[in-house]
Every structure is written in structure tokens, then in C-alpha cells.
Design a protein around this motif. Structure first.
Motif, PDB file in Angstrom:
ATOM      1  N   TYR A 125       0.818  -1.216   0.000  1.00 24.45           N
ATOM      2  CA  TYR A 125       0.000   0.000   0.000  1.00 24.45           C
ATOM      3  C   TYR A 125       0.850   1.265   0.000  1.00 24.45           C
ATOM      4  CZ  TYR A 125      -4.621  -2.133   0.792  1.00 24.45           C
ATOM      5  OH  TYR A 125      -5.804  -2.819   0.656  1.00 24.45           O
ATOM      6  N   ASN A 181      -1.547   4.373  -4.168  1.00 21.19           N
ATOM      7  CA  ASN A 181      -2.015   3.112  -3.581  1.00 21.19           C
ATOM      8  C   ASN A 181      -2.790   3.367  -2.298  1.00 21.19           C
ATOM      9  OD1 ASN A 181      -0.192   2.352  -5.547  1.00 21.19           O
ATOM     10  ND2 ASN A 181       0.978   0.951  -4.264  1.00 21.19           N
ATOM     11  N   PHE A 182      -2.160   4.101  -1.400  1.00 23.69           N
ATOM     12  CA  PHE A 182      -2.782   4.367  -0.107  1.00 23.69           C
ATOM     13  C   PHE A 182      -3.989   5.278  -0.267  1.00 23.69           C
ATOM     14  CE2 PHE A 182      -3.193   5.520   4.306  1.00 23.69           C
ATOM     15  CZ  PHE A 182      -2.715   4.412   4.983  1.00 23.69           C
ATOM     16  N   LYS A 234      -6.914   3.120  -1.365  1.00 25.56           N
ATOM     17  CA  LYS A 234      -7.411   2.375  -0.212  1.00 25.56           C
ATOM     18  C   LYS A 234      -8.254   3.261   0.691  1.00 25.56           C
ATOM     19  CE  LYS A 234      -5.868  -0.142   3.915  1.00 25.56           C
ATOM     20  NZ  LYS A 234      -6.608   0.707   4.876  1.00 25.56           N
ATOM     21  N   TYR A 285      -3.436  -7.225   1.557  1.00 26.83           N
ATOM     22  CA  TYR A 285      -3.094  -6.736   0.223  1.00 26.83           C
ATOM     23  C   TYR A 285      -1.798  -7.375  -0.261  1.00 26.83           C
ATOM     24  CZ  TYR A 285      -1.599  -3.681  -3.535  1.00 26.83           C
ATOM     25  OH  TYR A 285      -1.157  -3.214  -4.755  1.00 26.83           O
TER      26      TYR A 285
END
Length: 472
Positions: free
Chosen positions: A424, A430-431, A434, A450
């Protein structure tokens, strides 16, 4: 993590790249043992474990946890090397690297949040695969962060009626937030850094077209099969009829702001004013970088002021995701300081045995090792300075690296871009993805959950990439 951190890394790589900053006290990576990496590892484990073990504590106090781990590095650093060294290191990380990073993420978050793609799209396997394919190609033009923020909300709306939908966004991170950004220097920070170092703009497209098409093609095919299996168990999400699909875009003027963000980032890498602005503690920044940051902030504020509030309400726009990213990445940028210092020390640092794997006794490079080491470190560290470290280990001459050592540079580039998808925190979007998904009620995998996905899917894929493109 962003093009702006790539610019900062490129400027920092020369002995005088930071103006008066090179005269200020800095950490000597050769003098640091592996114990100095504990705060960074501790923060990663906190991000991974605490949301599962103590969710309420994490939700209300994650900022304090990040601050404690940052202090776990800064206080011993001040005691061991002096308060001046600790102050210079943290101020350099915040002013030169973190501030440009968070301003770019902020501007893209606000601008993309003002664009509403509406219609009667339903998240069928074919529709989802098409959106992921379009996003993968768009990432090389808009950057991984820009493409990811633009398409995440329509993808969420298309799949909101499905009970099994987390896999859609896992593959979205794989493709749109990472691998898709490998065709141009605009796509992902390491490639932009290479461009600033002298790598031709179009070299990236020709060199990485094969690995990118191979990896993304296999991922899209695998995603379609997985999504098709999941779709068979869906009932509520199935459309009642098969009428023509329609798509409309609201807040279209934000496309101009998005283009302005891309232009500001690109121009700041090409413009050389020769003027450096002192920021205190011996840290200076070039005028073009400050101008870029001001433009990014202005474009974000203009988008906020000129976009109808109803568009953001219907987009379920909220500040929580950007707040979480800003706080946690502040801690990451602080605790990562000694890790990068050790890596920069090369053969004189504590990670020398690891770095030695990229070369043979006769001096020839091991391209597979460059791919995996650059990628493995980029899975958890900022991939821009990681790319720079291995770029320099391979000789640092762009003419040679585009010529006789072209495969080596391709391995470094592909590793830095592709393997940001392994965790992540491997790449900024990516984060963010999420956090946005969690805000919309989608049950995304945990940090280790993940990595189970990436370990089962991406690691075998990257092994295939190694065999096809980088094996001797």
C-alpha cells in the motif's frame, strides 16, 4: 512517489544541488547501523497491524503513532549526531521532499474530485476490464496519481451494488496506480527523474513498451477471469435490461486544471532559473520548484472555488483520505531518512552485501538483480531516490545506459515502477485509493492482506517478466 519528489531527488544528487545545504551537517550513511531503520520498520508494522488489532485506537490516534515513530528516529539522531544535524535532516525532508509531494497529491485529489463521470455503467467483468485498461494507458499521460484519482469514483459507482468488489480495486492499484505509468516520464516519478538526468523522453516508451504490455496484458486477462467468476455470484448488481450505455462528464472545466498541474510539474523539471531561495537551516530550494508548488496550490483552490458543490457531494468527496495520507506520509518521510542515507552509502553502508548483488566480479551488471532489488526496495521506500541510487550504481551516464546498458536501465526503470504495487505504501496513489474505498464502505484488504494478493499474483508475474526480459 511523485514527479515532484523525483525533481527534488535529482537536485539533491549533485554535490551542490541544494545550494548552501551541502555545507550544513548531514547524516553519513556509512556511520549508521541497521538499528537506525527500526523506526521506519516500526511505522510500517503499525500501519499494517494496528488497524486490525486496535481499530478504534488507530482511527483516533494514528497521527500520534506516526509522530512517536518519527520521534524515535529524531531524538536519538539529535543525541548521537547533534541537534543541528537532526534539524537539518527533518527540515530538508519536509521542505524539499514532503511539501512538494503533498501539494501535488492535494491538487490532484481536489481537481479529480471535481470531475464527475456519470452514466448507467454497471460493473460487469467487461466494463471493469475496459475501465482498468483505459486507466492503465491514461496513467502514462496523466501520471499514476492523476489517472487513479480521475477514474476511482466512477469505478466505485459502477461496482457499488456488488457484494464481492474488493478485487476490482486491488487490480486497479496494480495497473492504474503503478504499472500503467511506465511508458513516459510523466507516468511515474522514477522515470521523470531519469528524464531530468538525461534519458530521452521517448526512450522510456520504446524500452518499457514490451515489459509493460506483457505485464498489463496478463493482469487484465487474469482480472477478467477472476471478475467473471465473482460476477456469477452477483444478483443485485445485474442490470435489468441491456439498453445502450451512456457516459456524461460534469465539472469538465477541471480537465483544464488537470492539464495545468501536469504542465506545472513538467515545466519545473525543464526550467532552470538559476535562483535559489533560502528556507532556513541551510536548506535552499530553486525558484522553479517554489513556483510549481504555488501553482499546484492555486489550481487546487481554484478547482474548489469554481466547481459546483453538488458535484462534490454527488462524488461523495471527503477530506478524510487526504488527511490520512498527509499525516502518515509525514511520518514515513521522517523515518525513511536513515534508510536512504544507508543506501546512498553504497558499498560503505550496512546494506553493502545487498547492493553487491547487482554486479559480477568482472564488473558486468546483473540485470535481473537490478530489477528485483530496485523493485523490492521501491515496494516500501520512495521509489524516486531508490531509482537514483541504482541508476548511479549502474554508472550514471545516460548515454551508456540508453546504449550498451539499455537492458540494465530498463530493469531499473521497470523494477521501480512495477513493484510499487507490492504494498500500500509503494506508491502514493495506492494508499489514497485504499483510503477513498474505505471511505465509501468498500472492505479493502488489510496491509498484509493486500500483500497476500500481490505476493500471489505480482511475484509470479514479475518472475515471468524476469525470465522473458532480464534473464541472462
Amino acid at each position: 512517489m511523485t514527479e515532484t519528489t523525483a525533481i527534488a531527488s535529482a537536485q539533491a544528487s549533485s554535490p551542490t544541488g541544494l545550494g548552501a545545504d551541502h555545507l550544513a551537517p548531514h547524516l553519513d550513511g556509512a556511520a549508521l547501523g541497521l538499528a537506525w531503520t527500526v523506526p521506519f520498520a516500526g511505522l510500517l508494522l503499525s500501519i499494517a497491524l494496528l488497524p486490525m488489532l486496535v481499530p478504534r485506537l488507530w482511527e483516533h490516534h494514528f497521527g500520534k503513532v506516526a509522530a512517536l515513530w518519527a520521534a524515535a528516529f529524531l531524538l536519538p539522531c539529535a543525541a548521537r549526531f547533534g541537534p543541528a544535524t537532526a534539524a537539518v535532516e527533518i527540515w530538508h525532508a519536509l521542505a524539499v521532499e514532503y511539501l512538494p509531494f503533498i501539494l501535488l497529491v492535494f491538487s490532484l485529489f481536489v481537481v479529480a474530485g471535481g470531475i464527475r463521470i456519470v452514466g448507467n455503467l454497471v460493473g460487469t467483468p467487461l466494463t471493469n476490464t475496459a475501465i482498468l485498461g483505459v486507466g492503465t494507458l491514461a496513467a502514462s499521460l496523466l501520471g499514476t496519481t492523476g489517472a487513479a484519482m480521475l477514474l476511482i469514483r466512477p469505478l466505485i459507482r459502477a461496482n457499488q451494488g456488488r457484494r464481492r468488489n474488493a478485487h476490482v480495486f486491488v487490480f486497479y492499484i496494480f495497473l492504474v496506480a503503478n504499472i500503467g505509468g511506465s511508458l513516459t516520464p510523466l507516468g511515474d516519478p522514477p522515470l521523470f527523474l531519469g528524464f531530468l538526468k538525461g534519458v530521452d523522453f521517448l526512450w522510456t516508451m520504446t524500452a518499457l513498451a514490451g515489459p509493460m504490455a506483457f505485464a498489463s496484458g496478463l493482469l487484465l486477462a487474469l482480472f477478467y477471469l477472476i471478475d467473471r467468476l465473482a460476477w456469477r455470484h452477483e444478483t443485485a448488481a445485474r442490470p435489468a435490461g441491456r439498453g445502450p450505455r451512456r457516459i456524461e462528464i460534469e465539472g469538465l472545466h477541471n480537465i483544464l486544471y488537470l492539464a495545468g498541474i501536469i504542465a506545472a510539474v513538467l515545466a519545473s523539471g525543464l526550467w532552470r532559473s538559476g535562483i535559489r531561495v533560502p528556507l532556513g537551516f541551510g536548506v535552499e530550494r530553486p525558484l522553479e520548484g517554489l513556483v510549481r508548488d504555488g501553482l499546484l496550490l492555486a489550481l487546487g483552490l481554484l478547482s474548489w472555488r469554481t466547481t459546483r458543490r453538488s458535484i462534490r457531494i454527488e462524488n461523495a468527496f471527503a477530506w478524510t483520505p487526504i488527511q490520512e495520507v498527509a499525516i502518515l506520509f509525514a511520518g514515513i518521510f521522517a523515518t525513511i531518512i536513515p534508510v536512504l542515507a544507508i543506501l546512498r552509502a553504497g558499498p560503505d553502508g550496512s546494506l553493502a552485501p545487498l547492493i553487491a548483488l547487482v554486479g559480477r566480479p568482472d564488473g558486468t551488471p546483473v540485470d535481473a538483480a537490478y530489477f528485483w532489488l530496485t523493485g523490492g526496495l521501491s515496494s516500501f521506500l520512495d521509489n524516486a531516490p531508490t531509482y537514483l541510487i541504482f541508476f548511479n550504481l549502474a554508472g550514471g551516464d545516460p548515454t551508456v545506459l540508453m546504449g550498451p546498458l539499455a537492458r540494465t536501465l530498463t530493469a531499473i526503470s521497470a523494477g521501480a515502477v512495477f513493484m510499487g504495487a507490492n504494498s500500500y505504501i509503494g506508491n502514493a496513489p495506492n494508499f489514497m485509493i485504499k483510503a477513498i474505498c474505505a471511505e465509501r464502505g468498500i472492505r479493502m484488504p488489510s496491509f498484509f492482506g493486500y500483500m497476500l494478493w500481490s505476493g500471489c499474483i505480482l511475484v509470479p508475474l514479475f518472475m515471468l517478466v524476469t525470465v522473458v526480459f532480464f534473464a541472462d
